[in-house]
Design a protein around this motif. Sequence first.
Motif, PDB file in Angstrom:
ATOM      1  N   LEU A 127       0.829  -1.200   0.000  1.00 20.25           N
ATOM      2  CA  LEU A 127       0.000   0.000   0.000  1.00 20.25           C
ATOM      3  C   LEU A 127       0.869   1.258   0.000  1.00 20.25           C
ATOM      4  N   ARG A 128       1.916   1.259   0.827  1.00 21.87           N
ATOM      5  CA  ARG A 128       2.788   2.432   0.910  1.00 21.87           C
ATOM      6  C   ARG A 128       3.468   2.721  -0.433  1.00 21.87           C
ATOM      7  N   SER A 129       4.028   1.702  -1.058  1.00 27.05           N
ATOM      8  CA  SER A 129       4.749   1.908  -2.311  1.00 27.05           C
ATOM      9  C   SER A 129       3.820   2.350  -3.433  1.00 27.05           C
ATOM     10  N   CYS A 130       2.605   1.818  -3.461  1.00 22.97           N
ATOM     11  CA  CYS A 130       1.644   2.218  -4.499  1.00 22.97           C
ATOM     12  C   CYS A 130       1.234   3.676  -4.329  1.00 22.97           C
ATOM     13  N   ILE A 131       0.981   4.074  -3.095  1.00 21.40           N
ATOM     14  CA  ILE A 131       0.585   5.461  -2.838  1.00 21.40           C
ATOM     15  C   ILE A 131       1.727   6.406  -3.163  1.00 21.40           C
ATOM     16  N   GLU A 132       2.941   6.031  -2.787  1.00 24.57           N
ATOM     17  CA  GLU A 132       4.090   6.885  -3.081  1.00 24.57           C
ATOM     18  C   GLU A 132       4.367   6.960  -4.580  1.00 24.57           C
ATOM     19  N   VAL A 187      -5.214   0.536  17.973  1.00 24.78           N
ATOM     20  CA  VAL A 187      -6.055   0.666  16.786  1.00 24.78           C
ATOM     21  C   VAL A 187      -5.356   1.631  15.837  1.00 24.78           C
ATOM     22  N   CYS A 188      -5.362   1.297  14.562  1.00 26.74           N
ATOM     23  CA  CYS A 188      -4.752   2.147  13.543  1.00 26.74           C
ATOM     24  C   CYS A 188      -5.793   2.517  12.491  1.00 26.74           C
ATOM     25  N   GLU A 189      -5.866   3.778  12.164  1.00 28.62           N
ATOM     26  CA  GLU A 189      -6.719   4.250  11.065  1.00 28.62           C
ATOM     27  C   GLU A 189      -5.815   4.839   9.992  1.00 28.62           C
ATOM     28  N   ILE A 190      -6.056   4.455   8.745  1.00 32.37           N
ATOM     29  CA  ILE A 190      -5.234   4.977   7.653  1.00 32.37           C
ATOM     30  C   ILE A 190      -6.090   5.782   6.681  1.00 32.37           C
ATOM     31  N   ARG A 191      -5.504   6.864   6.200  1.00 36.26           N
ATOM     32  CA  ARG A 191      -6.134   7.749   5.226  1.00 36.26           C
ATOM     33  C   ARG A 191      -5.110   8.132   4.165  1.00 36.26           C
ATOM     34  N   GLN A 222      -5.026  11.514   1.308  1.00 35.30           N
ATOM     35  CA  GLN A 222      -5.750  12.691   0.818  1.00 35.30           C
ATOM     36  C   GLN A 222      -7.029  12.927   1.624  1.00 35.30           C
ATOM     37  N   THR A 223      -6.973  12.720   2.913  1.00 36.15           N
ATOM     38  CA  THR A 223      -8.084  12.870   3.875  1.00 36.15           C
ATOM     39  C   THR A 223      -9.171  11.815   3.715  1.00 36.15           C
ATOM     40  N   VAL A 224      -9.041  10.901   2.756  1.00 32.26           N
ATOM     41  CA  VAL A 224     -10.054   9.869   2.517  1.00 32.26           C
ATOM     42  C   VAL A 224      -9.762   8.651   3.396  1.00 32.26           C
ATOM     43  N   TYR A 225     -10.759   8.217   4.157  1.00 27.51           N
ATOM     44  CA  TYR A 225     -10.621   7.047   5.031  1.00 27.51           C
ATOM     45  C   TYR A 225     -10.534   5.779   4.198  1.00 27.51           C
ATOM     46  N   MET A 226      -9.521   4.918   4.523  1.00 25.02           N
ATOM     47  CA  MET A 226      -9.304   3.699   3.765  1.00 25.02           C
ATOM     48  C   MET A 226      -9.470   2.427   4.589  1.00 25.02           C
ATOM     49  N   GLY A 227      -9.191   2.469   5.887  1.00 28.15           N
ATOM     50  CA  GLY A 227      -9.328   1.241   6.662  1.00 28.15           C
ATOM     51  C   GLY A 227      -8.895   1.422   8.104  1.00 28.15           C
ATOM     52  N   THR A 228      -9.348   0.480   8.956  1.00 28.60           N
ATOM     53  CA  THR A 228      -9.004   0.449  10.375  1.00 28.60           C
ATOM     54  C   THR A 228      -8.515  -0.950  10.727  1.00 28.60           C
ATOM     55  N   GLY A 229      -7.491  -1.032  11.584  1.00 30.08           N
ATOM     56  CA  GLY A 229      -6.972  -2.320  12.010  1.00 30.08           C
ATOM     57  C   GLY A 229      -6.684  -2.354  13.496  1.00 30.08           C
ATOM     58  N   TYR A 230      -6.772  -3.556  14.071  1.00 28.51           N
ATOM     59  CA  TYR A 230      -6.498  -3.774  15.489  1.00 28.51           C
ATOM     60  C   TYR A 230      -5.300  -4.705  15.612  1.00 28.51           C
ATOM     61  N   GLY A 231      -4.455  -4.461  16.625  1.00 29.28           N
ATOM     62  CA  GLY A 231      -3.298  -5.326  16.833  1.00 29.28           C
ATOM     63  C   GLY A 231      -2.713  -5.159  18.219  1.00 29.28           C
ATOM     64  N   ARG A 232      -1.831  -6.100  18.582  1.00 28.39           N
ATOM     65  CA  ARG A 232      -1.222  -6.047  19.919  1.00 28.39           C
ATOM     66  C   ARG A 232      -0.279  -4.862  20.058  1.00 28.39           C
ATOM     67  N   ALA A 274      -0.538  -3.110  10.042  1.00 28.65           N
ATOM     68  CA  ALA A 274      -0.584  -4.197   9.063  1.00 28.65           C
ATOM     69  C   ALA A 274      -2.016  -4.626   8.788  1.00 28.65           C
ATOM     70  N   MET A 275      -2.832  -4.728   9.852  1.00 29.01           N
ATOM     71  CA  MET A 275      -4.229  -5.122   9.673  1.00 29.01           C
ATOM     72  C   MET A 275      -5.015  -4.037   8.941  1.00 29.01           C
ATOM     73  N   ALA A 276      -4.764  -2.770   9.258  1.00 30.76           N
ATOM     74  CA  ALA A 276      -5.458  -1.681   8.578  1.00 30.76           C
ATOM     75  C   ALA A 276      -5.104  -1.653   7.090  1.00 30.76           C
ATOM     76  N   SER A 277      -3.833  -1.888   6.771  1.00 29.85           N
ATOM     77  CA  SER A 277      -3.401  -1.909   5.372  1.00 29.85           C
ATOM     78  C   SER A 277      -4.046  -3.067   4.611  1.00 29.85           C
ATOM     79  N   LYS A 278      -4.161  -4.210   5.263  1.00 30.57           N
ATOM     80  CA  LYS A 278      -4.806  -5.366   4.636  1.00 30.57           C
ATOM     81  C   LYS A 278      -6.269  -5.061   4.345  1.00 30.57           C
TER      82      LYS A 278
END
Length: 321
Positions: A201-206, A236-240, A242-252, A259-263
Amino acid sequence: MAGERSGEDIVSEYLDQNPQLSQWVDTFRGYCESNKQWCARREFILRNMEAFPTVKPGVPSSSSLDRLLSLSMVWTNHVFLGCSYPQAVMDKISEMGEGIVVQDPPVHKTTTAGVTAKGKWSAVAEGDADSCVKRAKCGANEVDSRPAGRTSTRPVSQKTGPLPQAPAEHQPFFNRLYKAVAWKLVSAGGFGPNLDHVEILRSCIESCKQTLTCVFVPLKDITGLPAGRTQKEGHVCEIRCQTVYMGTGYGRDEAAAKAMASKEALKVFQGRKVTVKICRRRYKGKDVEDLVLLDEQPRSQGFAPALSYPFQDEQLEDGSS
């Protein structure tokens, strides 16, 4: 070759004799593809099916089918829109597209050497490509894929949430990101649980000249989660983007949550298109309007509570007035 008959005529005749195959392959047509673009991509799919033995009409989707369809999209994006990709991908689609001729192609300049040398890869006129791109956008108020929101000003009377035209302004960028993710997953062998979802996800966005924004919050501080989760340690991680919400993930920890949010974000790119929409979400106990990236699948449940809100200044102004 038989006289004046084109590859398109031969394919059409073959599909007329095999209606089940015709019905099956037509389900893969993209919503923005012109007849010329679809006929070329359809021929690409049919010509290369033998190289993917598990791809058969009526058989449920598989990683082989996903890979073939992704390669067909990469090929048509290059031929009709002039997109370029890493050399290994270009070599692959050049080999797979050998012999496919686009009828009456005008001269089309490209930065990729040798692509138009034999006339087999010449693209349609820019006007034809532009018409496809315009059909893929979500409204009349459209800008290019540079950072959206900076090219328009907010009316004085507008105080709550994103502007009505914001989805259309952001859509061109996410159309480009969709293509970038498609070929990245092709080179990785398809979407799966063992991929480095964060890096993909990071490499595609960049590659699209943007950055991924991550917000982390301890799980115990999140309100509105199921009762069982509020007692657990973790983040909990939230990723955006350009201000657009893309996903939320939970992890230890933060890395696992990211990683879960990116998936979860990459799952949205598994359909035929992605769309930016204004949706209702919960933020600090209140319902707010947010920009959300969606696929074509109907949602059986709501969104995770927002951890960040790029429009909160307007919301707070509205609440204090």
